[in-house]
Design a protein around this motif. Structure first.
Motif, mmCIF file in Angstrom:
data_model
loop_
_atom_site.group_PDB
_atom_site.id
_atom_site.type_symbol
_atom_site.label_atom_id
_atom_site.label_comp_id
_atom_site.label_asym_id
_atom_site.label_seq_id
_atom_site.Cartn_x
_atom_site.Cartn_y
_atom_site.Cartn_z
ATOM 1 N N ILE A 139 56.655 74.537 110.188
ATOM 2 C CA ILE A 139 57.083 73.591 108.983
ATOM 3 C C ILE A 139 56.338 73.412 107.572
ATOM 4 N N VAL A 140 55.004 74.137 107.531
ATOM 5 C CA VAL A 140 55.353 74.423 105.748
ATOM 6 C C VAL A 140 56.005 75.021 105.318
ATOM 7 N N ALA A 141 55.996 76.485 105.946
ATOM 8 C CA ALA A 141 57.622 77.308 105.604
ATOM 9 C C ALA A 141 59.102 77.098 105.373
ATOM 10 N N GLU A 142 59.136 76.040 106.233
ATOM 11 C CA GLU A 142 60.815 75.469 106.141
ATOM 12 C C GLU A 142 60.564 74.701 104.897
ATOM 13 N N GLY A 143 59.928 73.286 104.785
ATOM 14 C CA GLY A 143 59.434 72.966 103.616
ATOM 15 C C GLY A 143 59.844 73.896 102.578
ATOM 16 N N VAL A 144 59.230 74.898 101.737
ATOM 17 C CA VAL A 144 59.442 76.183 101.150
ATOM 18 C C VAL A 144 60.939 75.916 100.828
ATOM 19 N N ASN A 145 60.867 76.591 101.623
ATOM 20 C CA ASN A 145 62.592 77.003 102.013
ATOM 21 C C ASN A 145 64.125 76.115 100.603
ATOM 22 N N LYS A 146 63.653 74.796 101.715
ATOM 23 C CA LYS A 146 64.768 73.612 101.660
ATOM 24 C C LYS A 146 64.259 73.220 100.039
ATOM 25 N N LEU A 147 63.533 73.619 99.641
ATOM 26 C CA LEU A 147 62.749 73.112 98.510
ATOM 27 C C LEU A 147 63.483 74.434 96.943
#
Lengths: 250, 436
Positions: free
Chosen positions: A183-191
C-alpha cells in the motif's frame, strides 16, 4: 533539483556524514542503501532540517536555493518532504487539523488562498484513497495509538496532501508487513510525476521491488562508496554489504 | 491592624441569617475562635511552603451586601455550558433566582441554597454541615465556617440518578472590589445515587476580591459523584478552596480542577476512601501567565482495602508565573490491594516560570501498588521538528504542541460540553486561531 556537494554533518563532536555528493534530477527515483549506522537517516534528516545535526561543511542546493539557509518549515514550504522513520505521536491534535494546518501553511507560502475545513474535506477524500485509509483516521490524534503500518501510511498520506517536489522516505519499509508495504509503495508510485523526485532510504532491497529506482547509492561510514543502477540493489540483496565494505576498512 | 483583627470586627458585626437555627451561631463562634488561634498559614507551615498567602492576609477583604444584579441570562452565556442543565447562579455572593433554574430536578432530589436550607431543613443540615470539613487545623476552612453566608446544599437520595449535570456559577463583577466571599457547598449522595456537578468561578471585569470556598461531599456506597471545577476568576482576585470527600464501598468520585484565573489560587482536594473497592480520580490543569500563582494540593487517604486512586495534573506556565502541586497519598495498614497512581507534568514556556512539585507517599500496607511521577520541562525538539517539517511555522507549531500537552488531561473529562469548552479555551489562548 537537488545538488549535494561534499556534505559533512555531525551530532555533537561526532562526524556522521563525511563528504557526501549527490545530484537528483526531476523525475528520478534514487535509493540510498547501506548498513546500519552508515549515515543514511542522518542524510535524510539533514535535508529536512533536523535541528539535532550540524552541517560543518559542504552545501545543498535545491531548486537554485541554498537549502541549508532555510528553516525546516521553509524547506517544507519550498516542496521538501521527509517521511519519518519513526513518525511522532501528537495526542490531542487531530490528523484532520494537523493536515489542514500544514496544507494551508504551504498554500499561504505560495500566496494561495487557505481552505476551510469543508473545502479541505474534498481534498482529503481523494488523498485517503491513495493510501487506502479510512476517513475515520482523520478524527484520531496524529499517530497516537496508530500501529506501525498506520503510522507509515499516515506519512504517505501527508505526502499525498502536501504534494512535495522532493520526497525523502526514511526507512519507510521498516516494520511493515507485506500488505502495508504494498500500500505504501503503491501510494508513492501514484504520487510520482515528471516534475518531482524521490529519495528512498532503505536497508533492504524489498521495497525496491515496488518502487523501482533509477539510481542506487550505497552509503557506508558517512560516504557514498558505490553508485549504480537498479541492478546494484539486487546485487546487494544477493551478496550483502560486506564485499563493498572491505576496501573501506582495509 | 493584624490580619485576623480585620475579621474580628466583621465577625462581631455578623448577624445570623433570619430564621437560622440556634446551632449555627455556636458553630460560627467556635470556627472563628479557631481562626484567630491559627491565624493565616505561613510558609513555615509544610502544607503552605511554596505558597505565601500574605497578599490575602494583608488585604482587608470585607463581607459585602451586594445589590441584586442587573446581569441578564445573555450576560451569563459565556459560562453556561448547556442551557438545559440545572443551574444555580450567584453574583457577588448573592443568589440570583431569576438567573437560576433547578425546578426540573427529580422530585426527591433536594437542592437548596444554604440560607433556604437553614430555614427549611435545619436538622438535616446540622447532621451534615461541617462534619467533613474540619477546621481545627485549617484556617481558611475555619474562616469560611465563621463567615459562610450562602451556598448550595444537595441531597441525592438512595438510588436516584440526576441525569442532567448541575452547574453552580459564581460570578464577580465590579461590585466585588475589596469583598470576601465564603461560599459553601454540601453534597450528600446516598447509596447507589449519581450526580454530576460543575462549579464555575468567573469574573466580569478585573476586581480584586477573595473567594474562600469550602465543599463537603459524601459519596455513599455504590454512589458516583463527578465534580468539576472551573476557576476563571479575575486575575487580580484571590481564590482559596477546600474540598473534603468521603467515599463508601464501591463508590466513585471523579474530580477535575481547571485553574486559569486569579492572582493567587490554592485548591485543596482531599478524599478519604473509607469503603472497600472505591475509586477516586483527581485530575486537573492549570494555565498561568504573568505573575499568577496556582497551588493544588491533593490528599488521598486509602483507609479501606482494594481501592484505586488516579491522579493526573498538568500545568502550563508562561511569564513569571508559579505553579505548585503537592500530591499526598496515605495508605493505611488495613488498606491492602491499594492501587494508586499519581502523575504530575508541567510545561514551562518561559525562562522565568517556575514549578514546585512534591509527591508525598506514606504507605503502611505491604501489598499495594503505588506509583508517582513528576516531570517539568519545555516542549520537545522532535515534535516541533515534525510539525515544522510539514511546513508549519515555529510559533504555530509551539502553540499546537502546547495545546496538545493540555489536551491529554482535558480528554479525561467525561462531560462533553465541558471538555469542549475547556479545549476551546486552551486552544484559542495559545493558537489565537478558532477552534473547530
Amino acid at each position: 533539483m537537488l545538488k549535494i556537494t561534499n556534505l559533512h554533518a555531525s551530532v555533537g563532536e561526532k562526524e556522521i556524514l563525511k563528504g557526501i555528493s549527490l545530484t537528483v534530477n526531476a523525475g528520478e527515483v534514487h535509493a540510498i542503501m547501506g548498513p546500519n549506522g552508515s549515515g543514511k537517516s542522518t542524510l535524510a534528516q539533514v535535508i529536512a532540517g533536523h535541528p539535532g545535526y550540524e552541517v560543518t561543511s559542504g552545501s545543498i542546493e535545491y531548486d537554485g536555493q541554498d537549502l541549508l539557509e532555510l528553516e525546516a518549515e521553509e524547506r517544507a514550504q519550498a516542496g521538501v518532504f521527509l517521511a519519518f522513520q519513526y513518525p511522532i505521536e501528537i495526542p490531542g491534535v487531530t490528523n484532520a487539523y494537523f493536515l489542514r494546518a500544514a496544507y494551508n501553511e504551504i498554500r499561504k507560502a505560495h500566496n494561495q488562498p487557505e481552505l476551510d475545513p469543508i473545502e479541505f474535506l474534498d481534498v482529503m477524500e481523494e488523498k485517503l484513497t491513495v493510501v487506502e485509509m479510512d476517513a475515520s483516521m482523520m478524527q484520531r490524534s496524529v499517530n497516537a495509538g496508530f500501529s506501525g503500518g498506520e503510522k507509515k501510511r499516515n506519512e504517505i498520506l501527508q505526502m499525498a496532501v502536501l504534494e512535495p517536489k522532493l520526497a525523502v522516505l526514511d526507512e519507510t519499509d521498516s516494520g511493515l508487513d507485506i500488505d502495508a508495504l504494498r500500500i505504501v509503495a503503491e501510494g508513492v508510485n501514484k504520487l510520482k510525476r515528471p516534475d518531482n523526485a524521490t529519495i528512498v532510504v532503505t536497508h533492504y532491497q524489498r521495497l525496491l521491488n515496488y518502487i523501482v529506482p533509477d539510481h542506487v547509492h550505497v552509503l557506508a561510514g558517512g560516504r557514498i562508496i558505490k553508485s549504480g543502477g537498479k541492478e546494484l540493489a539486487l546485487e546487494l540483496e544477493a551478496k550483502g554489504y560486506d564485499w563493498l565494505l572491505e576496501p573501506v576498512t582495509a | 491592624m493584624t490580619p485576623t483583627a480585620t475579621y474580628s470586627d466583621q465577625f462581631a458585626a455578623l448577624a445570623a441569617p433570619a430564621g437560622a437555627p440556634a446551632w449555627l451561631p455556636a458553630l460560627r463562634q467556635q470556627a472563628f475562635e479557631r481562626f484567630t488561634t491559627l491565624g493565616f498559614p505561613t510558609t513555615r507551615n509544610e502544607d503552605w511552603h511554596f505558597t505565601s498567602v500574605a497578599p490575602i492576609a494583608e488585604r482587608p477583604f470585607k463581607a459585602i451586601k451586594p445589590a441584586a444584579t442587573t446581569l441578564t441570562a445573555s450576560d451569563l452565556a459565556p459560562w453556561i455550558l448547556d442551557p438545559s442543565w440545572h443551574r444555580l447562579v450567584f453574583v457577588n455572593g448573592r443568589f440570583e433566582p431569576g438567573l437560576s433554574q433547578f425546578s426540573e430536578l427529580p422530585a426527591d432530589v433536594e437542592v437548596a441554597t444554604l440560607s433556604d436550607a437553614l430555614r427549611e431543613s435545619p436538622e438535616w443540615l446540622s447532621a451534615h454541615l461541617g462534619k467533613l470539613a474540619a477546621f481545627d487545623a485549617a484556617a481558611f476552612t475555619a474562616l469560611n465556617t465563621a463567615f459562610m453566608q450562602d451556598g448550595v446544599m444537595i441531597h441525592v437520595p438512595k438510588g436516584e440518578t440526576v441525569e442532567l449535570p448541575l452547574q453552580i456559577l459564581c460570578l464577580a463583577d465590579a461590585q466585588a472590589q475589596g469583598a470576601a466571599f465564603h461560599p459553601r457547598l454540601l453534597v450528600v449522595a446516598e447509596a447507589q445515587s449519581q450526580i454530576s456537578l460543575i462549579e464555575t468561578f468567573a469574573a466580569i471585569g478585573g476586581a480584586e476580591y477573595l473567594v474562600n470556598a469550602v465543599a463537603e461531599v459524601t459519596v455513599a456506597d455504590g454512589a458516583r459523584v463527578d465534580h468539576y471545577k472551573v476557576q476563571q476568576e479575575s486575575t487580580d482576585a484571590y481564590h482559596v478552596s477546600a474540598v473534603q470527600v468521603t467515599q463508601g464501598r464501591d463508590s466513585i468520585y471523579h474530580s477535575f480542577s481547571f485553574a486559569a484565573g486569579a492572582a493567587l489560587s490554592r485548591a485543596n482536594i482531599y478524599t478519604k476512601l473509607l469503603g472497600t473497592g472505591s475509586e477516586a480520580r483527581l485530575n486537573g490543569l492549570y494555565v498561568l501567565d504573568g505573575t499568577q500563582h496556582a497551588d493544588h494540593q491533593t490528599f488521598v487517604e486509602h483507609i479501606a482495602e482494594a481501592c484505586a486512586s488516579r491522579e493526573l495534573y498538568k500545568g502550563i506556565l508562561d511569564g513569571s508565573s508559579h505553579g505548585v502541586f503537592n500530591g499526598k497519598v496515605y495508605v493505611d495498614p488495613e488498606a491492602q490491594k491499594t492501587d494508586g497512581k499519581q502523575t504530575n507534568k508541567a510545561l514551562l514556556l518561559s525562562e522565568q516560570a517556575r514549578v514546585d512539585t512534591k509527591p508525598q507517599l506514606e504507605i503502611f500496607a505491604d501489598d499495594v501498588k503505588c506509583t508517582h511521577g513528576a516531570t517539568v520541562g519545555r516542549l520537545d525538539e522532535l515534535p516541533l521538528f515534525y510539525l515544522k517539517s510539514r511546513g508549519i511555522g515555529a510559533e504555530t507549531a509551539k502553540a499546537l504542541l502546547t495545546y496538545a500537552f493540555a489536551a491529554e488531561v482535558l480528554e479525561t473529562i467525561e462531560n462533553d460540553p465541558l471538555r469542549l469548552a475547556l479545549e476551546r479555551t486552551v486552544f484559542e489562548r495559545f493558537t489565537h486561531a478558532s477552534f473547530e
